[in-house]
Design an enzyme around this catalytic site. Structure first.
Site, mmCIF file in Angstrom:
data_model
loop_
_atom_site.group_PDB
_atom_site.id
_atom_site.type_symbol
_atom_site.label_atom_id
_atom_site.label_comp_id
_atom_site.label_asym_id
_atom_site.label_seq_id
_atom_site.Cartn_x
_atom_site.Cartn_y
_atom_site.Cartn_z
ATOM 1 N N ARG A 179 -8.848 12.164 12.534
ATOM 2 C CA ARG A 179 -7.413 11.899 12.745
ATOM 3 C C ARG A 179 -6.597 13.191 12.755
ATOM 4 N NH1 ARG A 179 -5.787 6.919 9.020
ATOM 5 N NH2 ARG A 179 -3.859 7.142 10.213
ATOM 6 N N ASP A 234 1.588 -0.993 12.205
ATOM 7 C CA ASP A 234 0.321 -1.387 11.559
ATOM 8 C C ASP A 234 -0.071 -2.822 11.884
ATOM 9 O OD1 ASP A 234 0.080 1.068 10.362
ATOM 10 O OD2 ASP A 234 0.994 0.442 8.475
ATOM 11 N N ARG A 243 -6.499 2.168 18.009
ATOM 12 C CA ARG A 243 -6.194 0.727 17.967
ATOM 13 C C ARG A 243 -5.761 0.154 19.319
ATOM 14 N NH1 ARG A 243 -3.431 0.312 12.004
ATOM 15 N NH2 ARG A 243 -5.400 0.392 10.848
ATOM 16 N N LYS A 270 0.837 -1.206 0.000
ATOM 17 C CA LYS A 270 0.000 0.000 0.000
ATOM 18 C C LYS A 270 0.873 1.259 0.000
ATOM 19 C CE LYS A 270 -2.983 0.698 3.583
ATOM 20 N NZ LYS A 270 -2.917 2.050 4.157
HETATM 21 C C1 S3P Z 1 2.225 4.878 6.067
HETATM 22 C C2 S3P Z 1 2.800 5.242 7.252
HETATM 23 C C3 S3P Z 1 2.268 4.841 8.564
HETATM 24 C C4 S3P Z 1 1.315 3.658 8.449
HETATM 25 C C5 S3P Z 1 0.342 3.827 7.330
HETATM 26 C C6 S3P Z 1 1.060 4.000 6.005
HETATM 27 C C7 S3P Z 1 2.831 5.370 4.818
HETATM 28 O O1 S3P Z 1 1.566 5.904 9.140
HETATM 29 O O2 S3P Z 1 0.627 3.478 9.667
HETATM 30 O O3 S3P Z 1 -0.485 2.669 7.265
HETATM 31 O O4 S3P Z 1 2.524 4.840 3.738
HETATM 32 O O5 S3P Z 1 3.624 6.315 4.878
HETATM 33 P P1 S3P Z 1 2.325 7.108 9.899
HETATM 34 O O6 S3P Z 1 3.232 7.702 8.927
HETATM 35 O O7 S3P Z 1 1.257 8.065 10.327
HETATM 36 O O8 S3P Z 1 3.010 6.458 11.068
#
Ligand code: S3P
Length: 437
Positions: A124, A316, A347, A24
């Site tokens: 958020r 995550d 969470r 992702k």
């Molecule tokens: C992500 C960073 C993380 C992660 C999110 C995807 C990213 O969040 O929890 O699912 O793609 O940069 P944070 O950057 O807020 O920690």
């Protein structure tokens, strides 16, 4: 989202091969960075799910031409640094990565845009991005004193300077790098380490970027060269299978083409520390990211202490790791993970609620949870609270539970893993995998 509840029960060993959905984080970046770049990029292995569709939709609204060329395959025509003012509000859906990284991108664009999202995203925290971007020159306003969506942004003037952030967030880091790239002068960013996909991809696109632990620096005005990206499988999605197979006796799964970036592999390391039987085969590099095939077989797990610098590497995955911890021998404690409270749901509280439904007497900490271990999971009704990783963690628990688990809103899984339910049915009914050869 609404869909019929899903009723799941243990059906015995999980066996077979899983083709993982695209990563992702890398999928978002491949779309976003190439949209700003000069040239045309062919992307393959892109995650086709709710969150990446949000990025795609917003980029198209900013004038980026993105053609779909087959499952997971997209052609992005870069706009060579200049986006188009959107005619309507940009809907980021459930995706924090979309909203935060787009804010960084838009900080460098002389146009006005409004961004919103679903109820979870509107709750958020965005101040971690809006405050430093304002400090660089962007005009941003929004709900909650400008720290929550809906947000409006007018960019185009970025004066790079020294920025300090105490949030270990790759989304914040990426937003600031995108703004800085479009600014004047040198951006010096001091921020705790997090996943480094942006640094890897930007360098591959020709950006000169200095990075040492906790610090990054780049000069503004650099242009990006479009690059083709083969997106590896998502290690966060793989972790659902690693836990499911570990805790379901007799299981043996092959997970093909998993991204193994060290800044993302905390769950893999942790599960091994808990005693999981996981082998990495065919380790290779694809488009600047380490990749391998994973073989996981059921194994007895033991409880461990989790905290400190390893947290950003597995943040995550904590909901499903907590399911593993519930059946492990001895207690597991997750600390230093207050960031969990700012995800798609809180969470700490939603994982605790899941564990309690499963009959596990877990305890809440301000920054984590204590899972006693040694549980026999029982059935019950799980409300994933609109959070994909909670629905998927409940499904994993169901593989080893004694009773039936009913997931009230299974469709939420589609923001990161739309094919999960059919993959689950396949490995629950499958024969052996044809080995990794
Ligand atoms: C992500 C960073 C993380 C992660 C999110 C995807 C990213 O969040 O929890 O699912 O793609 O940069 P944070 O950057 O807020 O920690």
């Amino acid at each position: 989202m609404s869909a019929a509840p899903r009723r799941l029960g243990a059906t015995g060993a999980l066996r077979g091969v899983v083709e993982l959905p695209g990563d992702k984080s890398i999928s978002h970046r491949a779309l976003l960075f190439n949209a700003l770049a000069t040239g045309t990029a062919e992307l393959s292995g892109v995650l086709d799910a709710g969150d990446t569709r949000s990025t795609l939709r917003c980029l198209r609204a900013l004038g980026v031409i993105i053609e779909e060329r087959g499952p997971g395959r997209f052609r992005v025509q870069g706009r060579a640094g200049a986006l188009q003012e959107p005619e309507d509000v940009l809907d980021c859906g459930n995706s924090g990565t979309t909203m935060r990284t787009l804010l960084g991108l838009l900080a460098g664009q002389p146009l006005h845009a409004c961004l919103t999202g679903d109820a979870s995203l509107r709750r958020r925290p965005m101040g971690r991005v809006t405050r430093p971007l304002r400090g660089l020159g962007a005009q941003i306003d929004g709900a909650g004193a400008g720290e929550r969506a809906p947000l409006s942004i007018r960019g185009g003037v970025v004066h790079n300077r020294q920025i300090e952030s105490d949030v270990a967030s790759a989304q914040v880091k990426t937003a600031l790098l995108l703004a800085g790239l479009q600014g004047e002068g040198r951006l010096r960013l001091s921020i705790p380490d997090s996943r480094d996909h942006s640094e890897r991809m930007l360098r591959a696109m020709g950006v000169e970027l200095e990075a040492v632990p906790g610090r990054l620096s780049l000069v503004g005005g650099q242009s990006l060269r479009a690059i083709d990206v083969v997106v590896p499988g998502d290690v966060s999605s793989a972790t659902f299978w690693l836990v499911a197979a570990s805790i379901t006796p007799g299981s043996d799964l092959l997970l093909r083409g998993c991204g193994l970036n060290p800044s993302r592999c905390g769950a893999l390391d942790l599960l091994r520390r808990m005693g999981a039987d996981i082998d990495v085969l065919n380790a290779r590099e694809v488009a600047g990211e380490p990749v391998g095939d994973l073989v996981v077989r059921s194994a007895p797990l033991r409880g461990v202490e989790v905290g400190g610098a390893e947290i950003p590497r597995l943040i995550d995955e904590i909901p499903v790791l907590a399911v593993a911890a519930a059946v492990a021998a001895g207690p597991t404690t997750f600390r230093d993970a207050a960031e969990l409270r700012h995800k798609e749901s809180d969470r700490v509280s939603s994982t605790l609620a899941l564990l309690r439904t499963l009959g596990v007497a877990a305890a809440e900490l301000p920054d984590g949870l204590v899972v006693p271990g040694g549980a026999r999971l029982r059935g019950g009704e799980v409300d994933p609270r609109g959070d994909h990783r909670l629905a998927l963690s409940a499904a994993v628990a169901a593989c080893a539970a004694e009773g039936e688990i009913v997931i009230t809103d299974p469709d939420v899984a589609s923001v990161s893993y739309p094919s999960f339910w059919s993959d689950l049915a396949a490995v629950q009914g499958a024969a052996d995998h044809p080995s990794a050869s």
